[in-house]
Design a protein around this motif. Structure first.
Motif, PDB file in Angstrom:
ATOM      1  N   PRO A   1      53.268 -33.616  23.893  1.00 61.62           N
ATOM      2  CA  PRO A   1      52.228 -32.764  24.496  1.00 61.62           C
ATOM      3  C   PRO A   1      52.472 -32.510  25.990  1.00 61.62           C
ATOM      4  O   PRO A   1      52.241 -31.406  26.485  1.00 61.62           O
ATOM      5  CB  PRO A   1      50.935 -33.560  24.291  1.00 61.62           C
ATOM      6  N   ILE A   2      52.948 -33.515  26.689  1.00 55.54           N
ATOM      7  CA  ILE A   2      53.223 -33.363  28.121  1.00 55.54           C
ATOM      8  C   ILE A   2      54.424 -32.446  28.323  1.00 55.54           C
ATOM      9  O   ILE A   2      54.400 -31.555  29.182  1.00 55.54           O
ATOM     10  CB  ILE A   2      53.464 -34.729  28.784  1.00 55.54           C
ATOM     11  N   ALA A   3      55.481 -32.645  27.537  1.00 52.35           N
ATOM     12  CA  ALA A   3      56.679 -31.807  27.657  1.00 52.35           C
ATOM     13  C   ALA A   3      56.345 -30.345  27.357  1.00 52.35           C
ATOM     14  O   ALA A   3      56.826 -29.441  28.045  1.00 52.35           O
ATOM     15  CB  ALA A   3      57.771 -32.318  26.725  1.00 52.35           C
ATOM     16  N   THR A   4      55.509 -30.120  26.378  1.00 51.22           N
ATOM     17  CA  THR A   4      55.093 -28.757  26.042  1.00 51.22           C
ATOM     18  C   THR A   4      54.309 -28.142  27.193  1.00 51.22           C
ATOM     19  O   THR A   4      54.533 -26.990  27.568  1.00 51.22           O
ATOM     20  CB  THR A   4      54.247 -28.744  24.755  1.00 51.22           C
ATOM     21  N   MET A   5      53.399 -28.917  27.772  1.00 52.56           N
ATOM     22  CA  MET A   5      52.621 -28.430  28.911  1.00 52.56           C
ATOM     23  C   MET A   5      53.538 -28.082  30.079  1.00 52.56           C
ATOM     24  O   MET A   5      53.385 -27.046  30.713  1.00 52.56           O
ATOM     25  CB  MET A   5      51.605 -29.501  29.335  1.00 52.56           C
ATOM     26  N   LEU A   6      54.531 -28.912  30.339  1.00 53.94           N
ATOM     27  CA  LEU A   6      55.445 -28.666  31.462  1.00 53.94           C
ATOM     28  C   LEU A   6      56.233 -27.380  31.294  1.00 53.94           C
ATOM     29  O   LEU A   6      56.553 -26.710  32.266  1.00 53.94           O
ATOM     30  CB  LEU A   6      56.424 -29.829  31.619  1.00 53.94           C
ATOM     31  N   ARG A   7      56.570 -27.036  30.076  1.00 53.90           N
ATOM     32  CA  ARG A   7      57.425 -25.873  29.828  1.00 53.90           C
ATOM     33  C   ARG A   7      56.679 -24.597  29.496  1.00 53.90           C
ATOM     34  O   ARG A   7      57.258 -23.521  29.569  1.00 53.90           O
ATOM     35  CB  ARG A   7      58.401 -26.186  28.675  1.00 53.90           C
ATOM     36  N   SER A   8      55.403 -24.681  29.124  1.00 52.28           N
ATOM     37  CA  SER A   8      54.776 -23.473  28.591  1.00 52.28           C
ATOM     38  C   SER A   8      53.451 -23.088  29.240  1.00 52.28           C
ATOM     39  O   SER A   8      52.789 -22.180  28.745  1.00 52.28           O
ATOM     40  CB  SER A   8      54.568 -23.638  27.086  1.00 52.28           C
ATOM     41  N   THR A   9      53.072 -23.748  30.321  1.00 46.25           N
ATOM     42  CA  THR A   9      51.801 -23.403  30.951  1.00 46.25           C
ATOM     43  C   THR A   9      51.998 -23.096  32.431  1.00 46.25           C
ATOM     44  O   THR A   9      52.971 -23.558  33.044  1.00 46.25           O
ATOM     45  CB  THR A   9      50.786 -24.560  30.831  1.00 46.25           C
ATOM     46  N   PRO A  10      51.081 -22.357  33.003  1.00 41.97           N
ATOM     47  CA  PRO A  10      51.157 -22.118  34.453  1.00 41.97           C
ATOM     48  C   PRO A  10      51.087 -23.432  35.250  1.00 41.97           C
ATOM     49  O   PRO A  10      51.730 -23.575  36.282  1.00 41.97           O
ATOM     50  CB  PRO A  10      49.930 -21.247  34.744  1.00 41.97           C
ATOM     51  N   GLN A  11      50.318 -24.399  34.742  1.00 39.82           N
ATOM     52  CA  GLN A  11      50.210 -25.680  35.418  1.00 39.82           C
ATOM     53  C   GLN A  11      51.558 -26.411  35.424  1.00 39.82           C
ATOM     54  O   GLN A  11      51.969 -26.986  36.437  1.00 39.82           O
ATOM     55  CB  GLN A  11      49.151 -26.563  34.745  1.00 39.82           C
ATOM     56  N   GLY A  12      52.232 -26.392  34.300  1.00 42.39           N
ATOM     57  CA  GLY A  12      53.550 -27.018  34.217  1.00 42.39           C
ATOM     58  C   GLY A  12      54.557 -26.323  35.111  1.00 42.39           C
ATOM     59  O   GLY A  12      55.385 -26.972  35.760  1.00 42.39           O
ATOM     60  N   ARG A  13      54.463 -25.021  35.155  1.00 41.24           N
ATOM     61  CA  ARG A  13      55.366 -24.258  36.040  1.00 41.24           C
ATOM     62  C   ARG A  13      55.121 -24.631  37.490  1.00 41.24           C
ATOM     63  O   ARG A  13      56.053 -24.824  38.263  1.00 41.24           O
ATOM     64  CB  ARG A  13      55.168 -22.759  35.833  1.00 41.24           C
ATOM     65  N   ALA A  14      53.860 -24.764  37.868  1.00 44.03           N
ATOM     66  CA  ALA A  14      53.530 -25.158  39.242  1.00 44.03           C
ATOM     67  C   ALA A  14      54.095 -26.539  39.558  1.00 44.03           C
ATOM     68  O   ALA A  14      54.619 -26.775  40.646  1.00 44.03           O
ATOM     69  CB  ALA A  14      52.024 -25.137  39.444  1.00 44.03           C
TER      70      ALA A  14
END
Length: 118
Positions: free
Chosen positions: A99-112
């Motif tokens: 879930p964390i890896a997905t968030m890092l790669r696919s959300t604006p928050q992860g991009r930030a």
């Protein structure tokens, strides 16, 4: 003994703050300020600043925490042979934090979070 009781407590608080920051990002929060981390963590704002003096330090530490949660074998390979030798541990590590890896790669928050380290 690996560390004094005080050092262990400091490590625990630091990791708690980072885990709460990661949870904020995973929940879609765009406000990743020291105030938001303090509120979510249940600590004083100055405690967050004590561990992370600025936003860059906070974001860099969060990425390091994600890597540590994935496991010690999850590193940036320096060669093709190193990449091939570590594929299984890398995928196992990312599966552990999917879930964390997905968030890092696919959300604006992860991009930030990723851009904060560039």
């Amino acid at each position: 003994m690996a560390g004094t009781r005080r050092e262990l407590r400091k490590d625990h608080v630091r990791n708690h703050l980072l885990d709460e920051l990661i949870a904020l990002l995973a929940a879609g929060a765009m406000d990743v300020s020291h105030d938001a981390v303090a509120a979510r963590s249940g600590v004083a704002r100055r405690t967050v600043y004590r561990y992370f003096p600025d936003r860059k330090a906070l974001m860099d530490a969060a990425l390091d925490r994600v890597r540590s949660l994935a496991g010690p074998q999850v590193t940036y390979p320096r060669s093709a042979s190193e990449l091939l030798a570590t594929l299984e541990p890398i995928y196992t590590g990312f599966d552990r934090i999917a879930p964390i890896a997905t968030m890092l790669r696919s959300t604006p928050q992860g991009r930030a979070l990723r851009l904060a380290q560039n």
